[in-house]
Write a protein that holds these residues in place. Structure first.
Motif, PDB file in Angstrom:
ATOM      1  N   ASN A  97      17.321  59.520  64.880  1.00 49.59           N
ATOM      2  CA  ASN A  97      18.173  58.763  63.968  1.00 49.59           C
ATOM      3  C   ASN A  97      18.703  57.488  64.628  1.00 49.59           C
ATOM      4  N   ILE A  98      17.795  56.711  65.189  1.00 50.74           N
ATOM      5  CA  ILE A  98      18.144  55.507  65.936  1.00 50.74           C
ATOM      6  C   ILE A  98      18.564  54.402  64.981  1.00 50.74           C
ATOM      7  N   ALA A  99      19.729  53.848  65.254  1.00 50.04           N
ATOM      8  CA  ALA A  99      20.236  52.741  64.440  1.00 50.04           C
ATOM      9  C   ALA A  99      19.576  51.444  64.894  1.00 50.04           C
ATOM     10  N   ILE A 100      19.174  50.646  63.924  1.00 51.54           N
ATOM     11  CA  ILE A 100      18.631  49.318  64.214  1.00 51.54           C
ATOM     12  C   ILE A 100      19.578  48.315  63.585  1.00 51.54           C
ATOM     13  N   GLY A 101      20.109  47.438  64.416  1.00 51.61           N
ATOM     14  CA  GLY A 101      21.097  46.478  63.922  1.00 51.61           C
ATOM     15  C   GLY A 101      22.355  47.162  63.415  1.00 51.61           C
ATOM     16  N   GLY A 102      22.678  48.327  63.999  1.00 48.09           N
ATOM     17  CA  GLY A 102      23.873  49.063  63.611  1.00 48.09           C
ATOM     18  C   GLY A 102      23.704  49.914  62.365  1.00 48.09           C
ATOM     19  N   VAL A 103      22.507  49.940  61.811  1.00 43.44           N
ATOM     20  CA  VAL A 103      22.265  50.683  60.572  1.00 43.44           C
ATOM     21  C   VAL A 103      21.286  51.826  60.838  1.00 43.44           C
ATOM     22  N   THR A 104      21.679  53.032  60.420  1.00 41.95           N
ATOM     23  CA  THR A 104      20.753  54.164  60.506  1.00 41.95           C
ATOM     24  C   THR A 104      20.087  54.341  59.145  1.00 41.95           C
ATOM     25  N   ALA A 105      18.871  54.819  59.171  1.00 42.25           N
ATOM     26  CA  ALA A 105      18.119  55.040  57.937  1.00 42.25           C
ATOM     27  C   ALA A 105      18.133  56.532  57.614  1.00 42.25           C
ATOM     28  N   SER A 106      18.090  56.846  56.344  1.00 42.50           N
ATOM     29  CA  SER A 106      18.074  58.244  55.917  1.00 42.50           C
ATOM     30  C   SER A 106      16.638  58.759  55.884  1.00 42.50           C
ATOM     31  N   LEU A 108      15.185  59.507  53.323  1.00 42.65           N
ATOM     32  CA  LEU A 108      14.520  58.877  52.177  1.00 42.65           C
ATOM     33  C   LEU A 108      13.658  57.707  52.649  1.00 42.65           C
ATOM     34  N   TYR A 109      13.971  57.164  53.804  1.00 42.08           N
ATOM     35  CA  TYR A 109      13.150  56.132  54.439  1.00 42.08           C
ATOM     36  C   TYR A 109      12.142  56.773  55.407  1.00 42.08           C
ATOM     37  N   HIS A 110      12.660  57.616  56.321  1.00 42.91           N
ATOM     38  CA  HIS A 110      11.811  58.169  57.376  1.00 42.91           C
ATOM     39  C   HIS A 110      10.707  59.075  56.840  1.00 42.91           C
ATOM     40  N   GLY A 111      11.021  59.922  55.878  1.00 45.72           N
ATOM     41  CA  GLY A 111      10.028  60.860  55.350  1.00 45.72           C
ATOM     42  C   GLY A 111       8.786  60.155  54.819  1.00 45.72           C
ATOM     43  N   PRO A 112       8.939  59.231  53.859  1.00 47.84           N
ATOM     44  CA  PRO A 112       7.755  58.516  53.369  1.00 47.84           C
ATOM     45  C   PRO A 112       7.065  57.691  54.453  1.00 47.84           C
ATOM     46  N   ARG A 113       7.839  57.108  55.350  1.00 50.22           N
ATOM     47  CA  ARG A 113       7.232  56.303  56.412  1.00 50.22           C
ATOM     48  C   ARG A 113       6.337  57.162  57.295  1.00 50.22           C
ATOM     49  N   LEU A 114       6.815  58.336  57.681  1.00 52.18           N
ATOM     50  CA  LEU A 114       6.010  59.230  58.506  1.00 52.18           C
ATOM     51  C   LEU A 114       4.804  59.760  57.738  1.00 52.18           C
ATOM     52  N   ALA A 115       5.000  60.087  56.472  1.00 48.91           N
ATOM     53  CA  ALA A 115       3.898  60.599  55.652  1.00 48.91           C
ATOM     54  C   ALA A 115       2.847  59.525  55.386  1.00 48.91           C
ATOM     55  N   PHE A 116       3.251  58.265  55.363  1.00 49.57           N
ATOM     56  CA  PHE A 116       2.331  57.182  55.039  1.00 49.57           C
ATOM     57  C   PHE A 116       1.476  56.738  56.221  1.00 49.57           C
ATOM     58  N   GLN A 117       1.842  57.123  57.437  1.00 44.61           N
ATOM     59  CA  GLN A 117       1.091  56.671  58.610  1.00 44.61           C
ATOM     60  C   GLN A 117      -0.395  57.067  58.552  1.00 44.61           C
ATOM     61  N   PRO A 118      -0.739  58.297  58.153  1.00 49.43           N
ATOM     62  CA  PRO A 118      -2.173  58.612  58.012  1.00 49.43           C
ATOM     63  C   PRO A 118      -2.858  57.750  56.950  1.00 49.43           C
TER      64      PRO A 118
END
Length: 145
Positions: A97-106, A108-118
């Motif tokens: 849950n690394i914050a980028i620019g002080g903002v953490t992503a939920s 709802l962002y990480h799940g699709p991003r990880l699923a979309f890599q393949p």
């Protein structure tokens, strides 16, 4: 006389152009603004600043390669391998849950991003003419060498 190249599928051409644009933008971002990419790079990656710079160069080279018929096949393979190699950074970003620019992503962002890599891996192979699925049977590179 060289035989005519098979007519390229419009969908594949659009996939290739869109993927080239995505990788060009991402490559420029890696070079111009590396801070966020450095934050999600796993600790075990040696020389992270240089790796981020080189990933940007690789993305730009891959994007250009997709647009050059003689380089397209190699660019497709290279971008597929690239997408596989950067997957640990995406996993690191999500699990820690690394914050980028002080903002953490939920998730709802990480799940699709990880699923979309393949899908990105498949997309690079399609765009490079390495595979044809689901567009038809493999008959060699789509574009002439």
């Amino acid at each position: 006389m060289r035989p005519a190249a098979p007519r390229e599928n419009l969908t594949r051409r659009l996939f290739r152009l869109l993927l080239a644009l995505i990788y060009l933008i991402a490559g420029i971002a890696h070079i111009k603004s590396p801070a966020g990419f450095l934050q999600i790079t796993p600790d075990w990656v040696p020389l992270p600043e240089q790796v981020i710079l080189l990933t940007g160069v690789a993305e730009i080279a891959g994007a250009i390669g997709l647009l050059i018929p003689r380089a397209r096949y190699a660019a497709g393979i290279g971008l597929a391998l690239y997408a596989l190699c950067v997957y640990p950074a995406n996993i690191n970003h999500a699990l820690n849950n690394i914050a980028i620019g002080g903002v953490t992503a939920s998730w709802l962002y990480h799940g699709p991003r990880l699923a979309f890599q393949p899908v990105f891996i498949w997309w690079a192979l399609i765009a490079g003419g390495v595979i044809n699925w689901p567009f038809g049977k493999k008959q060699g590179p789509v574009c002439p060498k």
